[in-house]
Design a protein around this motif. Structure first.
Motif, PDB file in Angstrom:
ATOM      1  N   PHE A  90      28.854  -6.960 -10.711  1.00 34.16           N
ATOM      2  CA  PHE A  90      29.090  -8.189 -10.310  1.00 34.16           C
ATOM      3  C   PHE A  90      28.695  -8.349  -8.861  1.00 34.16           C
ATOM      4  CE2 PHE A  90      32.044 -11.519  -8.897  1.00 34.16           C
ATOM      5  CZ  PHE A  90      31.359 -12.677  -9.843  1.00 34.16           C
ATOM      6  N   MET A  91      29.151  -7.752  -7.964  1.00 39.63           N
ATOM      7  CA  MET A  91      28.601  -7.907  -6.515  1.00 39.63           C
ATOM      8  C   MET A  91      27.334  -7.839  -6.380  1.00 39.63           C
ATOM      9  SD  MET A  91      30.058  -5.845  -3.287  1.00 39.63           S
ATOM     10  CE  MET A  91      29.251  -4.137  -3.659  1.00 39.63           C
ATOM     11  N   GLY A  92      26.693  -7.188  -7.062  1.00 40.56           N
ATOM     12  CA  GLY A  92      25.072  -7.164  -7.235  1.00 40.56           C
ATOM     13  C   GLY A  92      24.430  -8.550  -7.715  1.00 40.56           C
ATOM     14  N   VAL A  93      25.258  -9.163  -8.775  1.00 38.20           N
ATOM     15  CA  VAL A  93      24.929 -10.409  -9.307  1.00 38.20           C
ATOM     16  C   VAL A  93      24.928 -11.435  -8.262  1.00 38.20           C
ATOM     17  CG1 VAL A  93      25.241 -12.041 -10.857  1.00 38.20           C
ATOM     18  CG2 VAL A  93      25.131  -9.853 -11.550  1.00 38.20           C
ATOM     19  N   VAL A  94      26.077 -11.519  -7.267  1.00 36.56           N
ATOM     20  CA  VAL A  94      26.552 -12.518  -6.344  1.00 36.56           C
ATOM     21  C   VAL A  94      25.491 -12.276  -5.287  1.00 36.56           C
ATOM     22  CG1 VAL A  94      28.077 -13.059  -4.670  1.00 36.56           C
ATOM     23  CG2 VAL A  94      29.068 -12.609  -6.964  1.00 36.56           C
ATOM     24  N   ASN A  95      25.162 -11.097  -4.896  1.00 39.11           N
ATOM     25  CA  ASN A  95      24.095 -10.926  -3.788  1.00 39.11           C
ATOM     26  C   ASN A  95      22.887 -11.350  -4.161  1.00 39.11           C
ATOM     27  OD1 ASN A  95      25.829  -9.362  -2.161  1.00 39.11           O
ATOM     28  ND2 ASN A  95      25.359  -7.418  -2.877  1.00 39.11           N
ATOM     29  N   LYS A 100      23.158 -12.802  -0.700  1.00 44.47           N
ATOM     30  CA  LYS A 100      23.966 -12.043   0.257  1.00 44.47           C
ATOM     31  C   LYS A 100      23.720 -10.442   0.314  1.00 44.47           C
ATOM     32  CE  LYS A 100      26.729 -15.584   0.930  1.00 44.47           C
ATOM     33  NZ  LYS A 100      26.394 -16.400   2.139  1.00 44.47           N
ATOM     34  N   ALA A 101      24.592  -9.872   1.093  1.00 42.72           N
ATOM     35  CA  ALA A 101      24.253  -8.393   1.138  1.00 42.72           C
ATOM     36  C   ALA A 101      25.699  -7.675   1.194  1.00 42.72           C
ATOM     37  CB  ALA A 101      23.482  -7.739   2.422  1.00 42.72           C
ATOM     38  N   TYR A 105      34.487  -4.640  -1.251  1.00 42.62           N
ATOM     39  CA  TYR A 105      35.253  -5.393  -2.055  1.00 42.62           C
ATOM     40  C   TYR A 105      35.678  -6.742  -0.956  1.00 42.62           C
ATOM     41  CZ  TYR A 105      38.689  -8.007  -4.567  1.00 42.62           C
ATOM     42  OH  TYR A 105      39.338  -9.065  -5.327  1.00 42.62           O
ATOM     43  N   ARG A 106      36.134  -6.180   0.262  1.00 44.82           N
ATOM     44  CA  ARG A 106      36.837  -7.384   1.074  1.00 44.82           C
ATOM     45  C   ARG A 106      35.738  -8.445   1.567  1.00 44.82           C
ATOM     46  NH1 ARG A 106      39.675  -4.192   5.972  1.00 44.82           N
ATOM     47  NH2 ARG A 106      38.192  -2.897   5.806  1.00 44.82           N
ATOM     48  N   GLU A 107      34.158  -8.105   1.466  1.00 47.09           N
ATOM     49  CA  GLU A 107      33.453  -9.002   1.723  1.00 47.09           C
ATOM     50  C   GLU A 107      33.364 -10.076   0.608  1.00 47.09           C
ATOM     51  OE1 GLU A 107      30.245  -6.754   4.480  1.00 47.09           O
ATOM     52  OE2 GLU A 107      30.345  -6.152   2.386  1.00 47.09           O
ATOM     53  N   LEU A 108      33.452  -9.419  -0.799  1.00 47.28           N
ATOM     54  CA  LEU A 108      33.288 -10.107  -1.911  1.00 47.28           C
ATOM     55  C   LEU A 108      34.389 -11.218  -2.124  1.00 47.28           C
ATOM     56  CD1 LEU A 108      31.579 -10.685  -4.492  1.00 47.28           C
ATOM     57  CD2 LEU A 108      32.738  -8.707  -5.655  1.00 47.28           C
ATOM     58  N   TYR A 109      35.518 -10.494  -1.754  1.00 45.46           N
ATOM     59  CA  TYR A 109      36.706 -11.348  -1.924  1.00 45.46           C
ATOM     60  C   TYR A 109      36.737 -12.724  -0.846  1.00 45.46           C
ATOM     61  CZ  TYR A 109      41.560 -13.170  -1.301  1.00 45.46           C
ATOM     62  OH  TYR A 109      42.494 -14.036  -1.356  1.00 45.46           O
ATOM     63  N   GLN A 110      36.603 -12.567   0.223  1.00 49.33           N
ATOM     64  CA  GLN A 110      36.405 -13.486   1.231  1.00 49.33           C
ATOM     65  C   GLN A 110      35.482 -14.550   0.698  1.00 49.33           C
ATOM     66  OE1 GLN A 110      38.778 -13.728   3.945  1.00 49.33           O
ATOM     67  NE2 GLN A 110      37.716 -15.864   3.629  1.00 49.33           N
ATOM     68  N   TRP A 111      34.320 -14.167   0.193  1.00 45.28           N
ATOM     69  CA  TRP A 111      33.364 -15.058  -0.176  1.00 45.28           C
ATOM     70  C   TRP A 111      33.775 -15.783  -1.432  1.00 45.28           C
ATOM     71  CZ3 TRP A 111      31.084 -15.366  -5.105  1.00 45.28           C
ATOM     72  CH2 TRP A 111      30.253 -16.314  -5.380  1.00 45.28           C
ATOM     73  N   SER A 112      34.574 -15.263  -2.345  1.00 47.22           N
ATOM     74  CA  SER A 112      35.224 -15.897  -3.426  1.00 47.22           C
ATOM     75  C   SER A 112      35.987 -16.776  -2.906  1.00 47.22           C
ATOM     76  CB  SER A 112      35.864 -14.709  -4.379  1.00 47.22           C
ATOM     77  OG  SER A 112      37.287 -14.378  -4.001  1.00 47.22           O
ATOM     78  N   VAL A 113      37.019 -16.679  -2.072  1.00 47.07           N
ATOM     79  CA  VAL A 113      37.905 -17.843  -1.628  1.00 47.07           C
ATOM     80  C   VAL A 113      37.403 -18.870  -0.844  1.00 47.07           C
ATOM     81  CG1 VAL A 113      39.951 -16.408  -2.194  1.00 47.07           C
ATOM     82  CG2 VAL A 113      38.781 -16.471   0.135  1.00 47.07           C
ATOM     83  N   THR A 122      29.880 -18.124 -11.615  1.00 47.51           N
ATOM     84  CA  THR A 122      29.305 -16.801 -11.851  1.00 47.51           C
ATOM     85  C   THR A 122      30.121 -15.949 -12.796  1.00 47.51           C
ATOM     86  OG1 THR A 122      28.550 -16.959  -9.494  1.00 47.51           O
ATOM     87  CG2 THR A 122      28.394 -14.840 -10.615  1.00 47.51           C
ATOM     88  N   ILE A 123      31.391 -16.090 -12.632  1.00 46.10           N
ATOM     89  CA  ILE A 123      32.227 -15.261 -13.644  1.00 46.10           C
ATOM     90  C   ILE A 123      31.951 -15.886 -15.044  1.00 46.10           C
ATOM     91  CG2 ILE A 123      34.725 -15.087 -14.067  1.00 46.10           C
ATOM     92  CD1 ILE A 123      35.484 -14.705 -11.344  1.00 46.10           C
ATOM     93  N   TRP A 124      31.952 -17.280 -15.113  1.00 47.52           N
ATOM     94  CA  TRP A 124      31.781 -17.670 -16.419  1.00 47.52           C
ATOM     95  C   TRP A 124      30.302 -17.013 -17.070  1.00 47.52           C
ATOM     96  CZ3 TRP A 124      33.473 -22.412 -19.277  1.00 47.52           C
ATOM     97  CH2 TRP A 124      32.696 -22.895 -20.233  1.00 47.52           C
ATOM     98  N   GLU A 125      29.356 -16.968 -16.210  1.00 45.50           N
ATOM     99  CA  GLU A 125      28.173 -16.396 -16.756  1.00 45.50           C
ATOM    100  C   GLU A 125      28.253 -14.624 -17.023  1.00 45.50           C
ATOM    101  OE1 GLU A 125      25.706 -17.397 -13.493  1.00 45.50           O
ATOM    102  OE2 GLU A 125      25.194 -19.454 -13.958  1.00 45.50           O
ATOM    103  N   PHE A 126      28.849 -14.301 -16.013  1.00 46.76           N
ATOM    104  CA  PHE A 126      29.039 -12.905 -16.111  1.00 46.76           C
ATOM    105  C   PHE A 126      29.847 -12.080 -17.396  1.00 46.76           C
ATOM    106  CE2 PHE A 126      30.465  -8.506 -14.727  1.00 46.76           C
ATOM    107  CZ  PHE A 126      29.301  -7.936 -14.396  1.00 46.76           C
ATOM    108  N   VAL A 127      30.895 -13.012 -17.700  1.00 42.45           N
ATOM    109  CA  VAL A 127      31.854 -12.428 -18.666  1.00 42.45           C
ATOM    110  C   VAL A 127      31.349 -13.106 -20.275  1.00 42.45           C
ATOM    111  CG1 VAL A 127      33.756 -12.280 -17.296  1.00 42.45           C
ATOM    112  CG2 VAL A 127      33.540 -14.255 -18.464  1.00 42.45           C
TER     113      VAL A 127
END
Length: 720
Positions: A90-95, A100-101, A105-113, A122-127
Motif C-alpha cells: 500500500f505504501m508503494g501505491v501511495v508513493n 512520494k518516497a 510507517y511514520r511517514e505514511l501515517y503523517q501523510w494519511s492524517v 486510495t484505501i477504497w481502491e486498494f481494498v
C-alpha cells in the motif's frame, strides 16, 4: 544525594511528565551549565512525577537513556517480511500515485492524517470496495464532527462486499465446547444467506427494519446478519449470556421486527437455556413479528410456548441456487446498532453506516493485521462485543474464520491453544484479561503445542501489561507480531493497533491507525507527546456513528464525545503517544486517579498486581478522602488464599519500587468478586459511586450486579 537535590542541580522544575519509571540512567560528564563538573558520574532515578527539563540537550540525554532501559523491543520483522506485507504494498501505491518516497510507517501515517481525502480514496481502491454507483466526493469536510459526509453519491451493499468470494475455500469453521466441528465453504455460505434473505423479504423485511440476534458465536449468526444486511435491514446482536433486563434495555429501544435466537448455549460443559428469556422478550417487545429459533443445545427444541416462533430449518427457503438481491444503498445507510455499557443509564444505541464500517474494518484487517486470503483468523468473542463484527469483516478478504462458543478454559486452560494447533490458526485474537489468566494458569502454549502456523496475536479489551507482552514472547512464540489494539464499539474499530512493518515494544500499541488523527490532550487542551493525556481524534473518520437511536437533536451524541472539546472527539481513554510512534493506554480517563493532583492510570497498578499468583482479579478506585483522593485496591483471591498483612506489604513494596510512592494504595481490601459489564470490562466508576454512597443508575448493565452489594458494607473505608 536525594532526588530533590539532584533535581535542583540540573535545573529540573515541575511541568514535564515522564510517563513511567525507567530505572537508573547513567549520565556521564554533564556540562557545567547543568550544575555538574566535567568528571562527575551520577546515578539518576526518575520516578513517575511531574518534571520539566528546560535544556534540550539534557532532554535528549534522558530520552536516550529512557529508551535504553525501558523501550524494550520484543520483535522486529525482517526486511523480507516487511516487503511481503500488505502495508508495504500500500505504501508503494501511495508513493507512485502521489509522487512520494516513504520508506517507513511514520511517514505514511503523517501523510494519511494530513491528506485524509486522498488516503480514504486510495484505501477504497486498494481494498476493492464493490459499488454499483461510484462516489462523487470522498468527504465534504473532515474537520466537521459530527456530520462529515463520506463518499456521497456511492451506492453499495455491505453483505455483497463480504460475499464477493463464492468458491470452495472454507469460509467458516465452527468449534463449540460440546459440539462437533463444522465447516462451511464460501459457496455454501452464499447459498445459505440467499435462503434466509428470501424468507426475510417474504415476511416483509425492508431497508431500515431492525433484525436482532440473541445468539452464540456460530455460523447461523453470521448467515442471519448477512441476510438481513443484504436487504438493507439494520443488524443488532446480544450475547445469550445477557440477563433479561440487559436484552430489553437494548432491543427494547430499537424495536426489531425479527428476532433470531438459538435455543441455548454452552458454558463449562453445560447446556444453558435461552428460550425462557426469549418468551419474556416477546411479551415486552411487541414489535417482534417473528422469532426464528436455531437449534444448538437440542436437536429440535420445543418452541410451542413462544408466540410467533418458527424453527430455523422451516423458516429459510427450501429453494436451491438462489441469487441474492443485494439492495444498493447510500454509503451511510445504517448497518449496525452497537451499544454503550449502560452503567450510567440505558445503553446508548450507536448507529453506524454500512460503508464506513466496511472500509475501516477492511483497512484494519488488510493493512494493519496483514490479513490475506490464505489466513485462518480467530478471535475469542461473543456476539455482544464489537470484535464479533470486526472478525466477520474478514470474509471480505476471503480468509477462513474460526468461530468458537464456550468457555476459553474448558475443559482446561490450554483449550484454545490446542484448537489453534489443530486448525493451524495464523491470526489469534484474544483479550488482555485472558492473557493475564493464562499467565497464572501455568500453561506454556509454545512448549505444549505446535504453533508454527501462527504469525500474529491480537489483544484488546483492556491494556496489556509489559509482563503480558513478555509472556507471549517467552511462552507462546518468539517470532510473531503481537498487536495490542484499542478502539471501541463507538467506531467498530481501532484508534491504535498493529503495524506489520514495525517493531513491537513491550507495553506499547505499535501505531495510530491510518487516517485516525489521534492525539493526547493535556489538562490545558494542548496536544502533547511523551506525556499522558486524553485520547482525542481531531478529524472525522468514516466509521464514527452516523447518529444515536432516539436522539433527534443529536444531544446524546454531542454529550458522549464533543462536550469537552467542541468539534473534537474525546474518547474517554487516558493515553500517551510516544515519539517512536507507539501508544500506551492507561485506562479510562473517568477512572483516572488523582492523588495529590497527579494523574495516575489504573493500568500502572493492575500490571503489578497481576504478578501475585495469590490474586485472581483486582479493581482500583480513587476514594474522596479529606480533601484529596486516596487509592483503594480491591482484590479477589484465588481459592485457598487470603489477603494477609504480609501480602499487603509485598504488594505495596512492589508498587512503590516499580511505579512510584504515589501509586501505593492507602488500603488493600479483599472482596468476594469484581463487577464487570456485560462486555466483560471492569466497572471502576460504579464501585467508586457505591463506596461514596452514590446510586448506580443501571445495575442491569452488569454481568454480576450482586457483586456491588458487598462494597456498600466495607467498614474499613470509613477509617484512615
Amino acid at each position: 544525594m536525594s532526588a530533590s537535590q539532584y533535581n535542583a542541580k540540573i535545573h529540573i522544575r515541575k511541568g514535564f511528565r515522564f510517563s513511567r519509571p525507567f530505572g537508573f540512567a547513567l549520565i556521564n560528564r554533564l556540562p557545567e551549565k547543568h550544575g555538574c563538573h566535567d568528571t562527575t558520574v551520577l546515578d539518576f532515578f526518575v520516578v513517575c512525577r511531574p518534571l520539566v527539563i528546560r535544556d534540550e540537550s539534557l532532554n535528549s540525554l534522558l530520552r536516550k537513556h529512557k529508551g535504553k532501559h525501558m523501550d524494550k523491543i520484543l520483535w522486529k520483522p525482517s526486511d523480507e517480511k516487511i516487503k511481503s506485507t500488505n502495508m508495504y504494498e500500500f505504501m508503494g501505491v501511495v508513493n507512485k500515485k502521489f509522487q512520494k518516497a516513504f520508506t517507513e510507517y511514520r511517514e505514511l501515517y503523517q501523510w494519511s492524517v494530513d491528506n485524509i481525502s486522498d488516503l480514504w480514496e486510495t484505501i477504497w481502491e486498494f481494498v476493492h470496495i464493490k459499488s454499483s454507483v461510484s462516489y462523487e466526493q470522498v468527504v465534504d469536510d473532515p474537520g466537521k464532527m459530527p456530520g462529515a459526509r463520506w463518499f456521497s453519491g456511492a451506492r453499495l451493499n455491505f453483505a455483497e462486499n463480504l460475499l464477493r468470494y463464492r468458491d470452495d475455500q472454507i469460509a467458516l469453521i465452527f468449534r463449540g465446547e460440546d459440539r462437533e466441528r463444522r465447516e462451511i465453504t464460501y459457496a455454501e455460505l452464499y447459498d445459505e444467506v440467499a435462503k434466509v434473505a428470501k424468507s426475510l423479504r417474504a415476511m416483509g423485511v425492508r431497508p431500515g427494519d431492525r433484525v436482532s440476534g440473541f445468539m452464540p458465536n456460530m455460523p447461523e449468526t453470521i448467515t442471519s446478519m448477512l441476510a438481513a444486511t443484504s436487504i438493507g435491514a439494520v443488524w443488532s446482536s446480544c450475547s445469550p449470556d445477557f440477563g433479561i433486563n440487559g436484552v430489553l434495555d437494548r432491543f427494547g429501544q430499537i424495536k426489531p421486527k425479527v428476532l433470531i435466537t438459538a435455543d441455548g448455549y454452552w458454558f463449562k460443559g453445560k447446556g444453558l437455556d435461552s428460550l425462557g428469556r426469549v418468551s419474556q422478550i416477546i411479551r415486552e417487545i411487541p414489535s417482534i413479528e417473528k422469532v426464528v429459533v436455531v437449534p444448538y443445545t437440542a436437536e429440535r427444541p420445543e418452541i410451542g410456548s413462544i408466540p410467533r416462533a418458527v424453527h430455523y430449518s422451516e423458516f429459510k427457503s427450501e429453494e436451491s441456487r438462489l441469487n441474492i438481491m443485494f439492495e444498493q444503498l447510500p454509503f451511510d445507510h445504517p448497518l449496525y446498532i452497537m451499544y454503550s455499557s449502560g452503567t450510567t443509564g440505558l445503553p446508548k444505541c450507536m448507529v453506524q453506516g454500512a460503508g464506513g464500517v466496511l472500509i475501516n474494518q477492511l483497512k484494519e484487517l488488510i493493512l494493519h493485521t496483514n490479513l490475506k486470503r490464505n489466513d485462518r483468523i480467530f478471535y475469542y468473542t461473543t456476539c455482544g462485543w464489537m470484535m464479533w463484527n470486526w472478525l466477520t469483516a474478514s470474509l471480505g478478504v476471503g480468509a477462513t474464520l474460526l468461530l468458537y462458543d464456550g468457555n476459553p478454559f474448558h475443559p482446561g486452560p490450554a483449550a484454545l491453544w490446542k484448537m489453534a494447533q489443530d486448525e493451524k490458526i495464523t491470526v489469534f485474537g484474544t483479550s488482555a484479561g485472558y492473557i493475564g489468566a493464562l499467565m497464572n494458569s501455568g500453561v506454556k502454549p509454545g512448549k505444549e503445542y505446535d504453533l508454527s502456523s501462527m504469525n500474529t496475536i491480537l489483544s484488546t479489551g483492556s491494556p496489556l501489561s509489559v509482563e503480558g507482552f513478555e509472556f507471549i514472547y517467552r511462552e507462546v512464540k518468539k517470532d510473531l507480531q503481537l498487536s495490542s489494539i484499542s478502539g471501541g464499539s463507538d467506531i467498530n474499530g481501532c484508534f491504535a493497533l498493529g503495524n506489520p512493518m514495525g517493531p513491537v515494544y513491550a507495553g506499547e500499541l505499535q501505531c495510530r491507525g491510518l487516517g485516525m488523527k489521534v492525539e493526547a490532550f493535556n489538562e490545558k487542551g494542548d496536544s502533547v507527546l511523551n506525556e499522558r493525556g486524553e485520547l482525542v481524534c481531531t478529524a472525522a473518520a468514516p466509521s464514527m456513528p452516523i447518529y444515536f437511536w432516539n436522539d433527534p437533536d443529536m444531544e446524546k451524541y454531542h454529550s458522549a464525545y464533543f462536550d469537552v472539546y467542541p468539534n473534537i472527539w474525546r474518547h474517554g481513554d487516558f493515553i500517551e503517544i510516544r515519539d517512536n510512534g507507539g501508544v500506551v493506554i492507561y485506562g479510562r480517563s473517568d477512572a483516572t486517579l488523582n492523588p495529590g493532583g497527579v494523574r495516575i492510570g489504573t493500568s500502572d497498578i493492575y500490571r503489578l498486581v497481576e504478578r501475585f499468583p495469590e490474586i485472581e482479579d483486582s479493581l482500583v478506585v480513587g476514594q474522596d478522602w479529606k480533601n484529596d483522593i486516596r487509592i483503594i485496591l480491591f482484590a479477589k483471591m484465588r481459592p485457598n488464599n487470603e489477603m494477609t498483612d504480609e501480602l499487603r506489604s509485598r504488594i505495596k513494596k512492589l508498587i512503590r519500587e516499580e511505579a512510584s510512592p504515589r501509586h501505593v494504595p492507602a488500603k488493600i481490601l479483599q472482596v468476594p468478586d469484581i463487577p464487570y459489564t456485560l462486555n466483560m470490562k471492569k466497572v471502576e466508576l460504579a464501585v467508586k459511586q457505591v463506596i461514596q454512597g452514590q446510586k448506580v443508575l443501571n445495575r442491569d448493565a452488569l454481568k454480576n450486579p450482586e457483586s456491588l452489594d458487598y462494597f456498600t458494607q466495607i467498614e474499613d473505608l470509613g477509617y484512615d
